[in-house]
Design a protein around this motif. Structure first.
Motif, PDB file in Angstrom:
ATOM      1  N   ILE A 188       0.807  -1.160   0.127  1.00 58.47           N
ATOM      2  CA  ILE A 188       0.021   0.103  -0.126  1.00 58.47           C
ATOM      3  C   ILE A 188       0.951   1.125   0.148  1.00 58.47           C
ATOM      4  N   ASP A 189       0.215   2.276  -0.397  1.00 63.24           N
ATOM      5  CA  ASP A 189       1.231   3.557  -0.889  1.00 63.24           C
ATOM      6  C   ASP A 189       1.961   4.232   0.531  1.00 63.24           C
ATOM      7  N   SER A 190       1.102   3.761   1.703  1.00 63.40           N
ATOM      8  CA  SER A 190       1.565   4.564   3.001  1.00 63.40           C
ATOM      9  C   SER A 190       2.857   3.880   3.602  1.00 63.40           C
ATOM     10  N   VAL A 191       3.419   2.673   3.175  1.00 61.00           N
ATOM     11  CA  VAL A 191       4.343   1.906   3.608  1.00 61.00           C
ATOM     12  C   VAL A 191       5.590   1.864   2.562  1.00 61.00           C
ATOM     13  N   LYS A 192       5.202   2.209   1.274  1.00 62.31           N
ATOM     14  CA  LYS A 192       6.272   1.833   0.125  1.00 62.31           C
ATOM     15  C   LYS A 192       7.507   2.528   0.470  1.00 62.31           C
ATOM     16  N   GLY A 193       8.529   1.958   0.194  1.00 62.39           N
ATOM     17  CA  GLY A 193       9.918   2.512   0.574  1.00 62.39           C
ATOM     18  C   GLY A 193      10.366   2.598   1.946  1.00 62.39           C
ATOM     19  N   ARG A 194       9.278   2.061   3.026  1.00 58.93           N
ATOM     20  CA  ARG A 194       9.724   1.789   4.472  1.00 58.93           C
ATOM     21  C   ARG A 194       9.609   0.299   4.759  1.00 58.93           C
ATOM     22  N   PHE A 195       8.605  -0.422   4.267  1.00 59.84           N
ATOM     23  CA  PHE A 195       8.463  -1.811   4.493  1.00 59.84           C
ATOM     24  C   PHE A 195       8.942  -2.825   3.328  1.00 59.84           C
ATOM     25  N   THR A 196       9.536  -3.845   3.724  1.00 58.25           N
ATOM     26  CA  THR A 196       9.795  -5.011   2.867  1.00 58.25           C
ATOM     27  C   THR A 196       9.350  -6.240   3.218  1.00 58.25           C
ATOM     28  N   ILE A 197       8.702  -6.955   2.247  1.00 57.18           N
ATOM     29  CA  ILE A 197       7.859  -8.122   2.390  1.00 57.18           C
ATOM     30  C   ILE A 197       8.960  -9.180   1.591  1.00 57.18           C
ATOM     31  N   SER A 198       9.109 -10.147   2.274  1.00 57.13           N
ATOM     32  CA  SER A 198       9.915 -11.117   1.760  1.00 57.13           C
ATOM     33  C   SER A 198       9.600 -12.712   2.267  1.00 57.13           C
ATOM     34  N   ARG A 199       9.882 -13.826   1.605  1.00 57.76           N
ATOM     35  CA  ARG A 199       9.478 -14.948   2.055  1.00 57.76           C
ATOM     36  C   ARG A 199      10.813 -16.094   1.825  1.00 57.76           C
ATOM     37  N   ASP A 200      10.613 -17.084   2.489  1.00 59.70           N
ATOM     38  CA  ASP A 200      11.715 -18.328   2.533  1.00 59.70           C
ATOM     39  C   ASP A 200      10.773 -19.341   2.398  1.00 59.70           C
ATOM     40  N   ASN A 201      10.735 -19.804   1.083  1.00 61.02           N
ATOM     41  CA  ASN A 201       9.954 -20.962   0.868  1.00 61.02           C
ATOM     42  C   ASN A 201      10.111 -22.345   1.375  1.00 61.02           C
ATOM     43  N   ALA A 202      11.684 -22.270   1.341  1.00 63.03           N
ATOM     44  CA  ALA A 202      12.088 -23.600   2.054  1.00 63.03           C
ATOM     45  C   ALA A 202      11.660 -23.704   3.581  1.00 63.03           C
ATOM     46  N   ASN A 223       8.902 -22.090   4.803  1.00 66.89           N
ATOM     47  CA  ASN A 223       7.130 -21.849   4.852  1.00 66.89           C
ATOM     48  C   ASN A 223       7.253 -20.569   5.713  1.00 66.89           C
ATOM     49  N   THR A 224       8.006 -19.564   5.536  1.00 67.96           N
ATOM     50  CA  THR A 224       8.079 -18.363   6.308  1.00 67.96           C
ATOM     51  C   THR A 224       7.969 -17.092   5.918  1.00 67.96           C
ATOM     52  N   MET A 225       7.280 -16.395   6.245  1.00 69.19           N
ATOM     53  CA  MET A 225       7.430 -15.028   5.385  1.00 69.19           C
ATOM     54  C   MET A 225       7.696 -14.067   6.363  1.00 69.19           C
ATOM     55  N   TYR A 226       8.113 -12.746   5.929  1.00 69.74           N
ATOM     56  CA  TYR A 226       8.605 -11.702   6.725  1.00 69.74           C
ATOM     57  C   TYR A 226       8.348 -10.473   6.308  1.00 69.74           C
ATOM     58  N   LEU A 227       8.112  -9.359   7.245  1.00 75.58           N
ATOM     59  CA  LEU A 227       7.931  -7.948   6.922  1.00 75.58           C
ATOM     60  C   LEU A 227       9.101  -7.064   7.859  1.00 75.58           C
ATOM     61  N   GLN A 228       9.953  -6.485   7.056  1.00 77.83           N
ATOM     62  CA  GLN A 228      10.935  -5.684   7.712  1.00 77.83           C
ATOM     63  C   GLN A 228      10.441  -4.623   7.631  1.00 77.83           C
ATOM     64  N   MET A 229      10.072  -3.545   8.867  1.00 78.97           N
ATOM     65  CA  MET A 229       9.288  -2.387   8.843  1.00 78.97           C
ATOM     66  C   MET A 229      10.709  -1.311   9.407  1.00 78.97           C
ATOM     67  N   THR A 230      10.618  -0.424   8.538  1.00 80.24           N
ATOM     68  CA  THR A 230      11.870   0.547   9.167  1.00 80.24           C
ATOM     69  C   THR A 230      11.091   2.010   9.006  1.00 80.24           C
ATOM     70  N   SER A 231      11.592   3.109   9.468  1.00 80.29           N
ATOM     71  CA  SER A 231      11.183   4.312   9.790  1.00 80.29           C
ATOM     72  C   SER A 231       9.675   4.352  10.212  1.00 80.29           C
ATOM     73  N   LEU A 232       9.473   3.653  11.188  1.00 81.05           N
ATOM     74  CA  LEU A 232       8.135   3.403  11.693  1.00 81.05           C
ATOM     75  C   LEU A 232       7.395   4.683  12.229  1.00 81.05           C
ATOM     76  N   LYS A 233       6.130   4.753  12.027  1.00 84.51           N
ATOM     77  CA  LYS A 233       5.338   6.172  12.318  1.00 84.51           C
ATOM     78  C   LYS A 233       4.330   5.601  13.451  1.00 84.51           C
ATOM     79  N   PRO A 234       3.863   6.472  14.109  1.00 82.14           N
ATOM     80  CA  PRO A 234       2.836   6.137  14.958  1.00 82.14           C
ATOM     81  C   PRO A 234       1.800   5.513  14.279  1.00 82.14           C
ATOM     82  N   GLU A 235       1.470   5.996  13.074  1.00 81.82           N
ATOM     83  CA  GLU A 235       0.232   5.597  12.375  1.00 81.82           C
ATOM     84  C   GLU A 235       0.292   3.879  11.826  1.00 81.82           C
ATOM     85  N   ASP A 236       1.416   3.685  12.303  1.00 79.08           N
ATOM     86  CA  ASP A 236       1.932   2.055  11.930  1.00 79.08           C
ATOM     87  C   ASP A 236       1.098   1.398  12.899  1.00 79.08           C
TER      88      ASP A 236
END
Length: 121
Positions: free
Chosen positions: A60-74, A76-89
């Motif tokens: 979504i637009d509000s997290v572009k450039g700050r959050f990164t989604i990734s996954r490790d299929n081996a 069965n795990t997904m990640y969300l790296q969140m940076t520059s966090l804001k109170p509205e997160d």
């Protein structure tokens, strides 16, 4: 049965970072799209980001450039790296995954219980 378990939430100051994990376990043959959702206090749940089995991502637009989604299929795990966090997160972050439990079976959407993320000074 299939279970999704989130981890990594917590309290962080504005500008800080957190890494969320979502581990799928149980009867898993294949995982298609996975995604992160959040529910802020007093608001409806909203989609944050998704990742396909082919690693195509959406944010979504509000997290572009700050959050990164990734996954490790081996794993069965997904990640969300969140940076520059804001109170509205702030909110409860839940993972969703479309999982096929056996070859030829239907993909069924599963949800985790959620993990609290609080961004506050």
């Amino acid at each position: 049965q299939v279970q999704l378990m989130e981890s990594g939430g917590g309290l962080v100051q504005p500008g800080g970072s957190l890494r969320l994990s979502c581990a799928a376990s149980g009867s898993i043959f294949s995982i298609n799209v996975m995604g992160w959702y959040r529910r802020a206090p007093g608001k409806q749940r909203e989609l944050v980001a998704t990742i396909s089995s082919g690693i195509t991502t959406y944010y979504i637009d509000s997290v572009k450039g700050r959050f990164t989604i990734s996954r490790d299929n081996a794993k069965n795990t997904m990640y969300l790296q969140m940076t520059s966090l804001k109170p509205e997160d702030t909110g409860v972050y839940s993972c969703n995954a479309h999982i096929q439990s056996f070859a030829g079976g239907n993909f069924i959407g599963y949800w985790g219980q959620g993990t609290q993320v609080t961004v506050s000074s």
